[in-house]
Design an enzyme around this catalytic site. Structure first.
Site, PDB file in Angstrom:
ATOM      1  N   ARG A 215      32.291  37.914  47.257  1.00 35.43           N
ATOM      2  CA  ARG A 215      33.377  38.459  48.078  1.00 35.43           C
ATOM      3  C   ARG A 215      32.981  38.596  49.533  1.00 35.43           C
ATOM      4  O   ARG A 215      33.796  39.061  50.346  1.00 35.43           O
ATOM      5  CB  ARG A 215      33.744  39.844  47.551  1.00 35.43           C
TER       6      ARG A 215
ATOM      7  N   ARG B  89      51.435  46.273  36.966  1.00 38.27           N
ATOM      8  CA  ARG B  89      50.479  45.945  35.907  1.00 38.27           C
ATOM      9  C   ARG B  89      50.042  47.160  35.090  1.00 38.27           C
ATOM     10  O   ARG B  89      49.787  48.218  35.623  1.00 38.27           O
ATOM     11  CB  ARG B  89      49.258  45.320  36.593  1.00 38.27           C
TER      12      ARG B  89
ATOM     13  N   ARG C 212      45.486  51.176  36.338  1.00 35.29           N
ATOM     14  CA  ARG C 212      44.252  51.264  37.124  1.00 35.29           C
ATOM     15  C   ARG C 212      44.445  52.189  38.315  1.00 35.29           C
ATOM     16  O   ARG C 212      45.467  52.111  38.998  1.00 35.29           O
ATOM     17  CB  ARG C 212      43.865  49.858  37.618  1.00 35.29           C
TER      18      ARG C 212
ATOM     19  N   LYS D  65      43.334  35.923  39.019  1.00 33.75           N
ATOM     20  CA  LYS D  65      41.983  35.459  38.653  1.00 33.75           C
ATOM     21  C   LYS D  65      41.662  35.826  37.199  1.00 33.75           C
ATOM     22  O   LYS D  65      41.172  35.007  36.434  1.00 33.75           O
ATOM     23  CB  LYS D  65      40.921  36.081  39.593  1.00 33.75           C
TER      24      LYS D  65
ATOM     25  N   ARG E 215      42.746  47.131  49.665  1.00 34.76           N
ATOM     26  CA  ARG E 215      42.037  46.015  49.014  1.00 34.76           C
ATOM     27  C   ARG E 215      42.402  44.698  49.700  1.00 34.76           C
ATOM     28  O   ARG E 215      41.570  43.805  49.854  1.00 34.76           O
ATOM     29  CB  ARG E 215      42.379  45.969  47.516  1.00 34.76           C
TER      30      ARG E 215
HETATM   31  P1  AP5 Z   1      45.400  39.517  37.474  1.00 37.52           P
HETATM   32  O1  AP5 Z   1      45.115  38.281  36.719  1.00 37.52           O
HETATM   33  O2  AP5 Z   1      44.928  40.810  36.904  1.00 37.52           O
HETATM   34  O3  AP5 Z   1      44.899  39.365  38.976  1.00 37.52           O
HETATM   35  P2  AP5 Z   1      43.442  39.421  39.584  1.00 37.52           P
HETATM   36  O4  AP5 Z   1      43.374  38.368  40.630  1.00 37.52           O
HETATM   37  O5  AP5 Z   1      42.409  39.357  38.493  1.00 37.52           O
HETATM   38  O6  AP5 Z   1      43.517  40.840  40.260  1.00 37.52           O
HETATM   39  P3  AP5 Z   1      42.574  42.097  40.260  1.00 37.52           P
HETATM   40  O7  AP5 Z   1      43.408  43.215  40.758  1.00 37.52           O
HETATM   41  O8  AP5 Z   1      41.888  42.315  38.954  1.00 37.52           O
HETATM   42  O9  AP5 Z   1      41.521  41.605  41.308  1.00 37.52           O
HETATM   43  P4  AP5 Z   1      40.705  42.365  42.331  1.00 37.52           P
HETATM   44  O10 AP5 Z   1      39.980  41.213  42.884  1.00 37.52           O
HETATM   45  O11 AP5 Z   1      41.291  43.232  43.345  1.00 37.52           O
HETATM   46  O12 AP5 Z   1      39.958  43.435  41.426  1.00 37.52           O
HETATM   47  P5  AP5 Z   1      38.512  43.491  40.798  1.00 37.52           P
HETATM   48  O13 AP5 Z   1      38.659  44.074  39.465  1.00 37.52           O
HETATM   49  O14 AP5 Z   1      37.791  42.199  40.959  1.00 37.52           O
HETATM   50  O15 AP5 Z   1      46.977  39.591  37.735  1.00 37.52           O
HETATM   51  C1  AP5 Z   1      47.587  40.735  38.323  1.00 37.52           C
HETATM   52  C2  AP5 Z   1      48.989  40.928  37.712  1.00 37.52           C
HETATM   53  O16 AP5 Z   1      49.802  39.837  38.113  1.00 37.52           O
HETATM   54  C3  AP5 Z   1      48.991  40.927  36.168  1.00 37.52           C
HETATM   55  O17 AP5 Z   1      49.973  41.829  35.708  1.00 37.52           O
HETATM   56  C4  AP5 Z   1      49.369  39.486  35.801  1.00 37.52           C
HETATM   57  O18 AP5 Z   1      50.059  39.395  34.576  1.00 37.52           O
HETATM   58  C5  AP5 Z   1      50.272  39.114  36.979  1.00 37.52           C
HETATM   59  N1  AP5 Z   1      50.200  37.678  37.302  1.00 37.52           N
HETATM   60  C6  AP5 Z   1      49.102  36.888  37.348  1.00 37.52           C
HETATM   61  N2  AP5 Z   1      49.428  35.630  37.695  1.00 37.52           N
HETATM   62  C7  AP5 Z   1      50.785  35.624  37.908  1.00 37.52           C
HETATM   63  C8  AP5 Z   1      51.724  34.611  38.291  1.00 37.52           C
HETATM   64  N3  AP5 Z   1      51.343  33.356  38.554  1.00 37.52           N
HETATM   65  N4  AP5 Z   1      53.020  34.977  38.406  1.00 37.52           N
HETATM   66  C9  AP5 Z   1      53.425  36.265  38.154  1.00 37.52           C
HETATM   67  N5  AP5 Z   1      52.576  37.254  37.767  1.00 37.52           N
HETATM   68  C10 AP5 Z   1      51.272  36.942  37.654  1.00 37.52           C
HETATM   69  O19 AP5 Z   1      37.789  44.522  41.795  1.00 37.52           O
HETATM   70  C11 AP5 Z   1      38.104  45.898  41.827  1.00 37.52           C
HETATM   71  C12 AP5 Z   1      37.188  46.605  42.818  1.00 37.52           C
HETATM   72  O20 AP5 Z   1      35.803  46.460  42.415  1.00 37.52           O
HETATM   73  C13 AP5 Z   1      37.203  46.066  44.264  1.00 37.52           C
HETATM   74  O21 AP5 Z   1      38.264  46.613  45.018  1.00 37.52           O
HETATM   75  C14 AP5 Z   1      35.824  46.496  44.762  1.00 37.52           C
HETATM   76  O22 AP5 Z   1      35.804  47.859  45.092  1.00 37.52           O
HETATM   77  C15 AP5 Z   1      34.946  46.298  43.545  1.00 37.52           C
HETATM   78  N6  AP5 Z   1      34.353  44.949  43.488  1.00 37.52           N
HETATM   79  C16 AP5 Z   1      34.554  44.006  42.505  1.00 37.52           C
HETATM   80  N7  AP5 Z   1      33.841  42.906  42.779  1.00 37.52           N
HETATM   81  C17 AP5 Z   1      33.172  43.128  43.928  1.00 37.52           C
HETATM   82  C18 AP5 Z   1      32.289  42.339  44.739  1.00 37.52           C
HETATM   83  N8  AP5 Z   1      31.956  41.082  44.394  1.00 37.52           N
HETATM   84  N9  AP5 Z   1      31.821  42.890  45.873  1.00 37.52           N
HETATM   85  C19 AP5 Z   1      32.140  44.157  46.226  1.00 37.52           C
HETATM   86  N10 AP5 Z   1      32.976  44.951  45.530  1.00 37.52           N
HETATM   87  C20 AP5 Z   1      33.487  44.441  44.379  1.00 37.52           C
END
Ligand code: AP5
Length: 217
Positions: free
Chosen positions: A88, A127, A161, A13, A172
């Site tokens: 979410r 990552r 992270r 994402k 997660r």
């Molecule tokens: P990346 O692009 O970073 O993936 P992402 O989907 O953004 O993953 P995140 O880990 O950031 O998402 P998340 O939803 O768990 O975390 P968030 O920060 O929102 O890609 C990941 C890796 O893969 C990178 O190294 C990239 O290069 C690689 N990659 C990407 N695409 C690829 C491909 N096609 N092929 C190969 N490699 C690839 O949330 C963190 C925490 O915050 C949650 O756990 C929760 O506690 C809280 N939180 C956030 N939002 C909410 C909400 N709305 N409600 C409640 N709690 C929330």
């Protein structure tokens, strides 16, 4: 253009948001980034949410909804936005519908990026980022030329992270399957859901997303 990128942790994402921001000049609203900024600045909100994030569970809906409500009404969202990591839960999605109707906006697309769990765990545990210029790397396929130095800014220490440890990633993923995947039928019913195979490489996923977005521009 207003859209949601929906998908499990590590689906891409954040990676795909960067591309869309460059191409369409719209803002990315990442709830994960917003929350991490609160934690790293030790604000009272940061103190409240830290334990949820470290354990891999979702932060309570009321906190997140208020945060997004405050953000969406700022001027920079007028030209369009990408919601990355929000909503979410069904309650968050319903709150978003209400927020948008109050400000006379609507969602154009919800793009679901679909990836197998085991692949997600591999990606996330590989990552790391530069804490200064935020350049992202991955042990699997994108390493800096010098292992101890950022290619972009020369910083010598990388950031991993805290919630990217395998055990936390598994929690997660449980949260995603239990609480977030119900949004897929929710948006399908609204007729705005598009599903992309996120197992393809980054460039191919970007191309597929762009094909969908071009329908509106
Ligand atoms: P990346 O692009 O970073 O993936 P992402 O989907 O953004 O993953 P995140 O880990 O950031 O998402 P998340 O939803 O768990 O975390 P968030 O920060 O929102 O890609 C990941 C890796 O893969 C990178 O190294 C990239 O290069 C690689 N990659 C990407 N695409 C690829 C491909 N096609 N092929 C190969 N490699 C690839 O949330 C963190 C925490 O915050 C949650 O756990 C929760 O506690 C809280 N939180 C956030 N939002 C909410 C909400 N709305 N409600 C409640 N709690 C929330």
């Amino acid at each position: 253009m207003n859209l949601i990128l929906l998908g499990p942790p590590g689906a891409g994402k954040g990676t795909q948001s960067e591309n869309i921001v460059k191409l369409y000049n719209i803002v990315q609203l990442s709830t994960g980034d917003m929350l991490r900024a609160e934690v790293s600045n030790s604000t009272s909100l940061g103190e409240k949410v830290k334990s949820y994030m470290v354990s891999g569970s979702l932060v309570p809906d009321d906190i997140i909804i208020k945060m997004i409500e405050n953000r969406l009404c700022l001027g920079d969202c007028a030209g369009g936005f990408i919601l990355d990591g929000f909503p979410r839960t069904i309650s968050q999605a319903q709150a978003l519908d209400i927020m948008l109707s109050k400000i006379n906006k609507k969602l154009d697309f919800v793009i679901e990026i679909k990836v197998d769990d085991e692949q997600l765990i591999k990606r996330i545990s590989g990552r790391f980022t530069c804490p200064i210029c935020k350049k992202g790397y991955n042990k699997l396929y994108l390493n800096p030329s010098n292992p101890d130095e950022c290619d972009n800014c020369g910083k010598v220490q990388f950031l991993f992270r805290e919630d990217d440890k395998e055990e936390t990633v598994r929690s997660r993923l449980v949260s995603y399957h239990k609480q977030t995947s119900v949004l897929i039928p929710y948006y399908h019913q609204m007729g705005i859901l598009y599903t992309i195979d996120g197992m393809k490489d980054i460039e191919e996923v970007s191309e597929r997303i762009n094909l969908i977005l071009k329908r509106l521009t």
